[in-house]
Scaffold this active site. Structure first.
Site, PDB file in Angstrom:
ATOM      1  CE  LYS A  14      -2.801  -0.960   3.394  1.00  0.00           C
ATOM      2  NZ  LYS A  14      -2.304  -2.101   4.581  1.00  0.00           N
ATOM      3  NE  ARG A  21      -4.411  -0.743   9.814  1.00  0.00           N
ATOM      4  CZ  ARG A  21      -3.344   0.015   9.460  1.00  0.00           C
ATOM      5  NH1 ARG A  21      -2.845   1.354   8.542  1.00  0.00           N
ATOM      6  NH2 ARG A  21      -1.965  -0.827   8.907  1.00  0.00           N
ATOM      7  NE  ARG A  77       8.056  -5.113   4.359  1.00  0.00           N
ATOM      8  CZ  ARG A  77       6.735  -4.220   4.288  1.00  0.00           C
ATOM      9  NH1 ARG A  77       6.002  -3.634   5.362  1.00  0.00           N
ATOM     10  NH2 ARG A  77       5.317  -3.924   3.556  1.00  0.00           N
ATOM     11  NE  ARG A 106       8.530  -0.788  11.432  1.00  0.00           N
ATOM     12  CZ  ARG A 106       7.871  -0.336  11.149  1.00  0.00           C
ATOM     13  NH1 ARG A 106       8.507   0.028   9.621  1.00  0.00           N
ATOM     14  NH2 ARG A 106       6.233  -0.779  10.521  1.00  0.00           N
ATOM     15  NE  ARG A 123       0.912  -4.888  10.745  1.00  0.00           N
ATOM     16  CZ  ARG A 123       2.433  -4.661   9.983  1.00  0.00           C
ATOM     17  NH1 ARG A 123       3.253  -5.523   9.954  1.00  0.00           N
ATOM     18  NH2 ARG A 123       2.069  -3.688   8.303  1.00  0.00           N
TER      19      ARG A 123
HETATM   20  P1  AMP Z   1       1.124   0.996   8.613  1.00  0.00           P
HETATM   21  O1  AMP Z   1       2.344   1.621   8.326  1.00  0.00           O
HETATM   22  O2  AMP Z   1      -0.022   1.363   7.892  1.00  0.00           O
HETATM   23  O3  AMP Z   1       0.744  -0.521   8.784  1.00  0.00           O
HETATM   24  O4  AMP Z   1       0.663   1.137  10.173  1.00  0.00           O
HETATM   25  C1  AMP Z   1       1.103   0.957  11.090  1.00  0.00           C
HETATM   26  C2  AMP Z   1       0.121   0.242  12.340  1.00  0.00           C
HETATM   27  O5  AMP Z   1      -0.633   2.494  13.150  1.00  0.00           O
HETATM   28  C3  AMP Z   1      -0.566  -0.464  12.357  1.00  0.00           C
HETATM   29  O6  AMP Z   1      -0.708  -1.533  12.789  1.00  0.00           O
HETATM   30  C4  AMP Z   1      -1.848   0.330  13.695  1.00  0.00           C
HETATM   31  O7  AMP Z   1      -0.873   0.010  15.124  1.00  0.00           O
HETATM   32  C5  AMP Z   1      -1.640   1.924  13.462  1.00  0.00           C
HETATM   33  N1  AMP Z   1      -2.539   2.391  13.018  1.00  0.00           N
HETATM   34  C6  AMP Z   1      -2.460   2.640  11.452  1.00  0.00           C
HETATM   35  N2  AMP Z   1      -3.476   3.078  10.352  1.00  0.00           N
HETATM   36  C7  AMP Z   1      -4.267   2.872  12.208  1.00  0.00           C
HETATM   37  C8  AMP Z   1      -6.077   3.042  11.558  1.00  0.00           C
HETATM   38  N3  AMP Z   1      -6.286   3.988  10.727  1.00  0.00           N
HETATM   39  N4  AMP Z   1      -6.231   2.659  13.070  1.00  0.00           N
HETATM   40  C9  AMP Z   1      -5.719   2.370  14.328  1.00  0.00           C
HETATM   41  N5  AMP Z   1      -4.370   2.250  14.128  1.00  0.00           N
HETATM   42  C10 AMP Z   1      -3.743   2.682  12.970  1.00  0.00           C
END
Ligand code: AMP
Length: 215
Positions: free
Chosen positions: A13, A88, A127, A161, A172
């Site tokens: 994404k 989300r 990763r 990470r 996740r």
């Molecule tokens: P991402 O980089 O989009 O994979 O986001 C990394 C982490 O940030 C996710 O695993 C969540 O813990 C948090 N996060 C990002 N976007 C959201 C969202 N819209 N709602 C809740 N948590 C989020």
């Protein structure tokens, strides 16, 4: 254009969002990036979000929705934006609809990047990130560093990470299936959903998405 990008973690994404936003001349808004920026600046918001992120859980809606709304209200987003990682869950999607309706705006499309579960696990578990600079990212299979465990760019140590450990990855994916996938039906019912097969070359996938948007 106002676009939402959805798809499981590891679907690419972030990469696609960056290309699409550039092609469409709209800002790329990633709630994950906003949280990470808050963590590196050690803000109150960052401190609240970190434990959830490390575990692969969603940060609570009341924090996330306000943060996303603030970003969407910035002047550069007045004529459109590409949302990556938000909404989300269904309550975030409903909050987004309310937010847009209040301004007389609506979404143009929701792009769903579709990748098989096995592929996602393979991508995420491989990763490796540089300790010196988190933007230097490698992959044991798809983008291996010249020397194992060492960053090609700066010589820093590569590590897994916290949110990419096996347990966090599994969590996740679980969170994606139970909380995020329902928004696919939510947007399908609104006639906004476009499914993009997301296996293959990065440029080819961008082209598929652009073609779908131009239709
Ligand atoms: P991402 O980089 O989009 O994979 O986001 C990394 C982490 O940030 C996710 O695993 C969540 O813990 C948090 N996060 C990002 N976007 C959201 C969202 N819209 N709602 C809740 N948590 C989020």
């Amino acid at each position: 254009m106002r676009i939402v990008l959805v798809g499981p973690p590891g679907a690419g994404k972030g990469t696609q969002a960056a290309f699409l936003a550039k092609n469409l001349s709209i800002p790329h808004i990633s709630t994950g990036d906003l949280f990470r920026a808050n963590i590196s600046q050690n803000t109150e918001l960052g401190r609240r979000a970190k434990a959830y992120m490390d575990a692969g859980d969603l940060v609570p809606d009341e924090v996330t929705i306000d943060m996303a709304k603030d970003r969407m209200e910035q002047p550069d987003a007045a004529n459109g934006f590409l949302l990556d990682g938000f909404p989300r869950n269904v309550s975030q999607a409903e909050a987004l609809d309310v937010m847009l309706q209040a301004e007389g705006m609506k979404l143009d499309a929701v792009l769903d990047l579709e990748v098989e579960e096995d592929e996602v696990v393979k991508r995420l578990a491989g990763r490796r990130t540089c300790r010196n600079d988190g933007s230097h990212v490698f992959h044991v299979v798809y983008a291996p560093p010249k020397t194992e465990g060492v960053c090609d760019v700066c010589g820093g140590e590569l590590y897994v990470r916290e949110d990419q450990s096996e347990d966090a990855v599994r969590n996740r994916l679980d969170v994606y299936h139970t909380q995020t996938e329902p928004i696919i039906d939510y947007y399908k019912a609104q006639g906004l959903l476009v499914t993009i097969p997301a296996l293959g070359e990065v440029q080819e996938i961008t082209k598929r998405a652009m073609d779908a948007l131009n239709k």
